[in-house]
Design a protein around this motif. Structure first.
Motif, PDB file in Angstrom:
ATOM      1  N   ASN A 166       0.874  -1.471   0.319  1.00  0.00           N
ATOM      2  CA  ASN A 166       0.155   0.157   0.046  1.00  0.00           C
ATOM      3  C   ASN A 166       1.057   1.446  -0.511  1.00  0.00           C
ATOM      4  OD1 ASN A 166      -2.212  -1.563   0.112  1.00  0.00           O
ATOM      5  ND2 ASN A 166      -2.738  -1.571   2.500  1.00  0.00           N
ATOM      6  N   GLY A 167       0.023   2.469  -0.356  1.00  0.00           N
ATOM      7  CA  GLY A 167       0.621   3.820  -0.626  1.00  0.00           C
ATOM      8  C   GLY A 167       0.045   4.595  -0.211  1.00  0.00           C
ATOM      9  N   ILE A 168       1.035   5.680   0.300  1.00  0.00           N
ATOM     10  CA  ILE A 168       0.168   6.618   0.903  1.00  0.00           C
ATOM     11  C   ILE A 168       0.501   8.417  -0.019  1.00  0.00           C
ATOM     12  CG2 ILE A 168      -0.087   5.900   3.145  1.00  0.00           C
ATOM     13  CD1 ILE A 168       2.690   7.806   3.572  1.00  0.00           C
ATOM     14  N   ALA A 287       2.712  -7.522   8.376  1.00  0.00           N
ATOM     15  CA  ALA A 287       3.228  -6.453   7.697  1.00  0.00           C
ATOM     16  C   ALA A 287       4.717  -6.346   8.511  1.00  0.00           C
ATOM     17  CB  ALA A 287       2.514  -6.191   6.988  1.00  0.00           C
ATOM     18  N   ILE A 288       4.481  -5.230   9.772  1.00  0.00           N
ATOM     19  CA  ILE A 288       4.942  -4.234  10.509  1.00  0.00           C
ATOM     20  C   ILE A 288       6.873  -4.735  10.423  1.00  0.00           C
ATOM     21  CG2 ILE A 288       5.432  -2.600  12.523  1.00  0.00           C
ATOM     22  CD1 ILE A 288       2.304  -3.003  13.372  1.00  0.00           C
ATOM     23  N   PRO A 289       7.733  -5.647  10.434  1.00  0.00           N
ATOM     24  CA  PRO A 289       8.349  -6.064  10.129  1.00  0.00           C
ATOM     25  C   PRO A 289       9.414  -5.795   8.234  1.00  0.00           C
ATOM     26  CG  PRO A 289       8.181  -7.713  12.154  1.00  0.00           C
ATOM     27  CD  PRO A 289       6.322  -6.759  11.047  1.00  0.00           C
ATOM     28  N   GLU A 290       7.985  -5.771   7.801  1.00  0.00           N
ATOM     29  CA  GLU A 290       8.134  -5.976   6.421  1.00  0.00           C
ATOM     30  C   GLU A 290       8.153  -4.209   6.373  1.00  0.00           C
ATOM     31  OE1 GLU A 290       5.874  -7.451   3.428  1.00  0.00           O
ATOM     32  OE2 GLU A 290       4.923  -9.209   5.352  1.00  0.00           O
ATOM     33  N   ILE A 291       7.791  -2.647   6.899  1.00  0.00           N
ATOM     34  CA  ILE A 291       7.591  -1.780   7.030  1.00  0.00           C
ATOM     35  C   ILE A 291       8.887  -1.199   7.262  1.00  0.00           C
ATOM     36  CG2 ILE A 291       6.520   0.319   6.584  1.00  0.00           C
ATOM     37  CD1 ILE A 291       4.167  -1.369   7.430  1.00  0.00           C
ATOM     38  N   MET A 330       9.348   2.350   0.234  1.00  0.00           N
ATOM     39  CA  MET A 330       8.355   1.620   0.818  1.00  0.00           C
ATOM     40  C   MET A 330       7.222   2.469   0.417  1.00  0.00           C
ATOM     41  SD  MET A 330      10.058  -1.080   1.275  1.00  0.00           S
ATOM     42  CE  MET A 330       7.983  -1.779   2.983  1.00  0.00           C
ATOM     43  N   CYS A 331       6.796   3.160   1.086  1.00  0.00           N
ATOM     44  CA  CYS A 331       4.995   3.339   0.778  1.00  0.00           C
ATOM     45  C   CYS A 331       4.651   4.956   0.089  1.00  0.00           C
ATOM     46  CB  CYS A 331       5.186   4.405   2.378  1.00  0.00           C
ATOM     47  SG  CYS A 331       6.128   3.184   3.055  1.00  0.00           S
ATOM     48  N   ALA A 333       2.752   6.309  -2.243  1.00  0.00           N
ATOM     49  CA  ALA A 333       1.884   5.694  -3.787  1.00  0.00           C
ATOM     50  C   ALA A 333       2.010   5.848  -4.783  1.00  0.00           C
ATOM     51  CB  ALA A 333       0.088   7.086  -3.214  1.00  0.00           C
ATOM     52  N   ASP A 334       2.214   6.664  -5.292  1.00  0.00           N
ATOM     53  CA  ASP A 334       2.946   6.811  -7.284  1.00  0.00           C
ATOM     54  C   ASP A 334       3.507   5.252  -7.618  1.00  0.00           C
ATOM     55  OD1 ASP A 334       2.156   9.577  -7.390  1.00  0.00           O
ATOM     56  OD2 ASP A 334       3.542  10.327  -7.041  1.00  0.00           O
ATOM     57  N   ARG A 335       4.167   4.785  -6.674  1.00  0.00           N
ATOM     58  CA  ARG A 335       4.470   3.741  -6.992  1.00  0.00           C
ATOM     59  C   ARG A 335       4.093   1.811  -7.136  1.00  0.00           C
ATOM     60  NH1 ARG A 335      10.004   2.439  -3.933  1.00  0.00           N
ATOM     61  NH2 ARG A 335      10.432   4.030  -5.474  1.00  0.00           N
ATOM     62  N   MET A 336       2.505   2.226  -5.470  1.00  0.00           N
ATOM     63  CA  MET A 336       1.756   2.045  -6.030  1.00  0.00           C
ATOM     64  C   MET A 336       1.351   1.521  -6.960  1.00  0.00           C
ATOM     65  SD  MET A 336      -1.379   1.688  -2.898  1.00  0.00           S
ATOM     66  CE  MET A 336      -1.812   3.313  -3.950  1.00  0.00           C
ATOM     67  N   VAL A 337       0.405   2.854  -7.014  1.00  0.00           N
ATOM     68  CA  VAL A 337      -0.060   2.741  -8.498  1.00  0.00           C
ATOM     69  C   VAL A 337       0.612   2.398  -9.558  1.00  0.00           C
ATOM     70  CG1 VAL A 337      -1.714   4.740 -10.073  1.00  0.00           C
ATOM     71  CG2 VAL A 337      -1.108   4.482  -7.588  1.00  0.00           C
ATOM     72  N   ASP A 338       1.968   2.719 -10.073  1.00  0.00           N
ATOM     73  CA  ASP A 338       2.908   2.738 -11.122  1.00  0.00           C
ATOM     74  C   ASP A 338       2.092   1.084 -11.274  1.00  0.00           C
ATOM     75  OD1 ASP A 338       3.071   4.544 -12.092  1.00  0.00           O
ATOM     76  OD2 ASP A 338       5.616   4.751 -10.725  1.00  0.00           O
ATOM     77  N   ASN A 339       2.020  -0.009 -10.371  1.00  0.00           N
ATOM     78  CA  ASN A 339       2.241  -1.187  -9.987  1.00  0.00           C
ATOM     79  C   ASN A 339       0.888  -2.038 -10.617  1.00  0.00           C
ATOM     80  OD1 ASN A 339       5.075  -1.488  -9.777  1.00  0.00           O
ATOM     81  ND2 ASN A 339       4.110  -1.589  -7.160  1.00  0.00           N
ATOM     82  N   TYR A 340       0.071  -0.923  -9.450  1.00  0.00           N
ATOM     83  CA  TYR A 340      -1.249  -1.815  -9.924  1.00  0.00           C
ATOM     84  C   TYR A 340      -2.240  -1.156 -11.801  1.00  0.00           C
ATOM     85  CZ  TYR A 340      -3.537  -2.220  -5.542  1.00  0.00           C
ATOM     86  OH  TYR A 340      -3.809  -3.434  -4.365  1.00  0.00           O
ATOM     87  N   GLU A 341      -0.903  -0.686 -11.796  1.00  0.00           N
ATOM     88  CA  GLU A 341      -1.449   0.047 -14.012  1.00  0.00           C
ATOM     89  C   GLU A 341      -0.798  -0.536 -14.513  1.00  0.00           C
ATOM     90  OE1 GLU A 341      -1.704   4.434 -15.223  1.00  0.00           O
ATOM     91  OE2 GLU A 341       0.097   4.091 -14.657  1.00  0.00           O
TER      92      GLU A 341
END
Length: 384
Positions: A166-168, A287-291, A330-331, A333-341
């Motif tokens: 997820n992204g913010i 997932a907290i240890p991943e972040i 890690m977080c 939002a642009d990277r998250m949306v890139d991946n969903y696209e």
């Protein structure tokens, strides 16, 4: 692309957000729209209308009834809303459907749609959603996990085709290079037992710093019996805040206490705190240890107040700029949306290769927007 996003219906997709899933759904819909896609959001009636809302149901979180899965009015209202939606989508002209709900019907009925569908797994398995996923036979359907932890938890039920964190919106949670002059700790989120606020209050008292609390009260009994009696001049609940107010409150803190009492699927609150430059002391769950990494946070033994207090004291010395850097890595939002696209285009290509060739002629994805090899499948992601 013409994208339909199915939201969950427990709470409206509108500020102030009831939780991370509402914020995530709003951010995804808004970001895709801003990139030029035709986005339709299927959500409850009180959701924000500015993101092309099609209301399919009144809000179902009726406090006098609750949200337990039983034979009650909200349950059946939600059931019929999703049934009507999925039946209607068979005659709609979408390129792809993104199922962001937690309901069993959209995924169970995915094979009735003429277009491909993506379902994001936001939670650990629970009986209703698991039963729907086991019934999903659609060849043009894809599952996405929001963390390696979630992918692993679902692996006995279904394979996750990708892990997309997820992204913010990093601009909304601006970097605060210096904390407020008067030191305090912060805790924020939904005030419910599984978020463990009572443990954060105990830890703050051991540390000897004031604690500021923000978030909606979604369990009245828990708040009345365990939280309200603990409030004082040094332990204050400041209410349910807007994005702007929350970013100001969090950014001024010395440390954010994160106290989940369950396997947190992702932890948007952790991402937001890091974006503000605030070190995190958190129970090592989900997932907290991943972040977190050692430069931006300190992990504590789950449910152990002494361990959490010690982690918070250690976190006070961490560099705030390192916290912001971790959020950017890690977080975003642009990277998250890139991946969903990129995932949408792959699903469209799998369902109709000729259609995808027309789409890709008008959408240019830079190499950096593609899913990393380590996130291309759940097995490689969480085993690597």
């Amino acid at each position: 692309m013409r994208i339909g996003i199915i939201a969950h219906l427990k709470h409206p997709i509108a500020e102030p957000f009831a939780g991370g899933l509402e914020m995530h759904t709003h951010l995804l819909a808004r970001s895709l729209r801003d990139r030029g896609h035709a986005v339709t959001l299927f959500a409850s009636s009180r959701s924000q209308p500015g993101i092309n809302l099609e209301a399919i149901c009144a809000e179902t979180a009726i406090q006098t009834v609750g949200t337990t899965e039983a034979s009650d009015v909200p349950f059946f209202r939600e059931h019929h809303a999703y049934l009507s939606l999925m039946t209607g989508l068979r005659h709609r002209d979408f390129d792809i459907i993104h199922n962001n709900s937690l309901h069993y019907l959209p995924v169970a009925m995915a094979d009735s749609l003429p277009m491909p569908m993506v379902t994001t797994l936001h939670t650990p398995p629970f009986c209703w959603l698991e039963s729907g996923i086991r019934l999903c036979t659609a060849r043009s359907h894809s599952f996405v996990a929001v963390s390696r932890s979630v992918a692993a938890l679902w692996n006995h039920v279904t394979h996750s085709d990708a892990v997309i964190w997820n992204g913010i919106d990093l601009q909304k949670f601006a970097f605060h290079p210096q904390p407020a002059a008067d030191p305090y700790l912060v805790w924020y989120g939904r005030i419910v037992p599984e978020k463990g606020l009572h443990l954060a209050i105990e830890a703050a008292r051991r540390i000897g710093l004031p604690l500021k609390i923000a978030g909606p009260i979604l369990d009245d009994d828990y708040y009345r019996t365990q939280i309200a009696p603990a409030l004082s001049q040094d332990v204050a609940h400041v209410g349910h805040l807007t994005h702007e107010q929350l970013a100001h409150l969090v950014g001024g803190a010395r440390t954010f206490l994160c106290t989940p009492m369950w396997d947190e699927p992702y932890g948007l609150v952790v991402a937001e705190a890091l974006a503000c430059g605030v070190p995190v002391a958190a129970f090592a769950r989900g997932a907290i240890p991943e972040i977190l990494d050692p430069k931006c946070g300190v992990l504590a033994i789950p449910d152990d107040v002494v361990s959490l207090a010690n982690a918070a004291l250690e976190a006070l010395a961490l560099d705030r700029s390192a916290c912001r850097t971790r959020a950017e890595q890690m977080c975003d939002a642009d990277r998250m949306v890139d991946n969903y696209e990129a995932l949408y285009l792959r699903q469209i290509a799998r369902a109709a290769p000729t259609v995808c060739s027309e789409k890709t002629a008008s959408i240019h994805l830079m190499p950096s927007t593609r899913l990393p090899h380590s996130a291309s499948s759940a097995s490689s992601a969480f085993l690597g």
